[in-house]
Enzyme design. Sequence first.
Site, short mmCIF file in Angstrom:
data_model
loop_
_atom_site.label_atom_id
_atom_site.label_comp_id
_atom_site.label_asym_id
_atom_site.label_seq_id
_atom_site.Cartn_x
_atom_site.Cartn_y
_atom_site.Cartn_z
N HIS A 72 0.87 -1.33 0.04
CA HIS A 72 -0.03 -0.04 -0.22
C HIS A 72 0.98 1.20 0.14
O HIS A 72 1.87 1.42 0.84
CB HIS A 72 -1.10 -0.03 1.19
CG HIS A 72 -2.02 -0.85 1.11
ND1 HIS A 72 -3.34 -0.56 1.85
CD2 HIS A 72 -2.25 -1.79 0.42
CE1 HIS A 72 -4.15 -1.41 1.48
NE2 HIS A 72 -3.59 -2.47 0.82
N TYR A 200 -8.85 5.08 8.66
CA TYR A 200 -9.21 5.58 10.06
C TYR A 200 -10.05 6.70 10.17
O TYR A 200 -9.68 7.89 9.75
CB TYR A 200 -7.83 5.81 10.63
CG TYR A 200 -6.57 4.90 10.59
CD1 TYR A 200 -5.95 4.60 9.42
CD2 TYR A 200 -6.54 4.00 11.85
CE1 TYR A 200 -4.88 3.48 9.52
CE2 TYR A 200 -5.50 3.16 11.78
CZ TYR A 200 -4.75 2.72 10.70
OH TYR A 200 -3.75 2.07 10.60
N PRO A 292 -3.64 -0.36 18.94
CA PRO A 292 -3.44 -0.70 17.70
C PRO A 292 -3.60 0.52 16.72
O PRO A 292 -3.59 0.33 15.44
CB PRO A 292 -4.57 -1.93 17.43
CG PRO A 292 -5.56 -1.65 18.51
CD PRO A 292 -4.91 -1.05 19.33
N LYS A 296 1.18 -0.66 15.08
CA LYS A 296 2.81 -0.65 15.57
C LYS A 296 3.04 -1.99 16.43
O LYS A 296 4.37 -2.42 16.53
CB LYS A 296 3.20 0.54 16.29
CG LYS A 296 3.12 1.85 15.64
CD LYS A 296 4.25 2.01 14.86
CE LYS A 296 4.35 3.10 13.75
NZ LYS A 296 4.42 2.61 12.31
N TYR A 384 4.18 6.23 10.20
CA TYR A 384 3.19 5.06 9.71
C TYR A 384 4.18 4.11 8.99
O TYR A 384 4.05 2.97 9.39
CB TYR A 384 2.33 5.55 8.94
CG TYR A 384 1.07 4.67 8.93
CD1 TYR A 384 0.17 4.38 9.75
CD2 TYR A 384 1.02 3.82 7.75
CE1 TYR A 384 -1.11 3.46 9.54
CE2 TYR A 384 -0.03 2.78 7.64
CZ TYR A 384 -0.94 2.62 8.81
OH TYR A 384 -1.92 1.64 8.76
#
Length: 389
Positions: A72, A200, A292, A296, A384
């Site tokens: 991604h 998200y 979560p 990580k 990220y």
Amino acid sequence: MRVPVCIIGAGPAGLFLGHLLSAEGIESVVLERQSPEYVRGRIRAGVLENITVGLLERLGLDARMKGEGLPHDGFNLADGERLIRIDIKELTGQEVMVYGQTEVTRDLMEACEERALQVLYEVGDVTLHDIESDRPSVTYKKGGIEHRIDCRIIVGCDGFHGPSRKAIPSDAGKEYERIYPFGWLGILADVPPCNHELIYANHERGFALASMRSNTRSRYYVDVPVNDKVEDWIDERVWDELSLRLGPEAAANITRGPSLEKSIVPLRSYVFAPMRHGSLMLCGDAAHIVPPTGAKGLNLAASDVHYAADALIRYFNQSEPDAIAGYSDRALARVWKAERFSWSLTRLMHRFLDDGPFERAMQMAELDYIATSRAAQTAIAENYVGLPV
Ligand code: RFL
Ligand code: PHB
């Protein structure tokens, strides 16, 4: 039995470490409380950083990930209305890999026999002894009989509830903890994902995450009060909530289907420092937990293992007596930054019990700032994809 290294726990941390040591000719034995079927069946993480991808490559166990994993180059934040795309490839030059922890674990488990990594499943009463000496040992029960392993180093990879961290005297370490007032209800279903990238969302009604395992299998989460029971959430209620929270664009593309798995995980931030005491080293969830939200947990376990393997290889193969002493500081420097990122993304994307209109306005202002600032997007993207090891 005598081996140089005894590893407790056959989750990703323990199996990665055992394989890395084997590849360098360092013998270890891994002790696991559960059965292989149980370990293989756990549904957990879904997003791999470069560090985790790199460990599978280093071990030559990356063939299935390369074939089936989904690279991604971006993900989305949502504020209930719009999607804010974080183009991680353009901002950092890196990608993440969507490949389930279940698959990583399966790849590591299947390679054990061929590579002669000894894993003993369904062992009970694992107990650590003499960790402050140079000759520690571990006892365990199997089939009602007590056994003992003498070793030079014990590595605790036994997750948050395992015995390793608890073996360290309370005055030899410090706990840092934050417990959140909500959990994540996760649902796995054989339906196509609603979006080709993760979303998200912070909606008036709460948090939601749209993730996936493949082009035909979706993983979704909503946050729920910490005392809710899975039985309170029949599938239709979860789909209804996801359709509202993820925003109109994603909702239009949601395909509903029966859940294959549904569970609630509580959210926690936790660090135990130092991550070594005498002849005991801690890796992964045994030493720290992240909520979560930043994806990580598994990746931090992988970076701990990277540092631990490096220390053990230098200690055993290059006769560097001080190699193990530096492990905790190296690992913790990265752990704290991942804790910070996971905590701040959790703060940004969830409704807290005592949040009023002001806190909500602050979240919306921050999301609006992120939507319009390349600098803010870069800071999120580089965390990220994972900070350098
Ligand atoms: P594990 O995987 O918990 O493995 C520990 C192992 O130790 C065994 N054990 C014992 N063995 C012998 N004797 C005892 N007394 C023992 N007690 C325990 C256990 O049976 C187990 O096999 O820890 P490890 O290896 O440190 O790996 C950590 C990761 O599993 C964890 O951080 C991640 O799953 C967290 N996580 C995520 N991480 C990510 O990087 N990206 C994600 O997208 C992500 N999503 C998630 C997650 C965790 C979740 N849950 C269920 C907690 C999503 C969820 C829902
Ligand atoms: C998942 O796919 O399970 C997943 C993805 C991203 C997260 C957490 C979990 O931040």
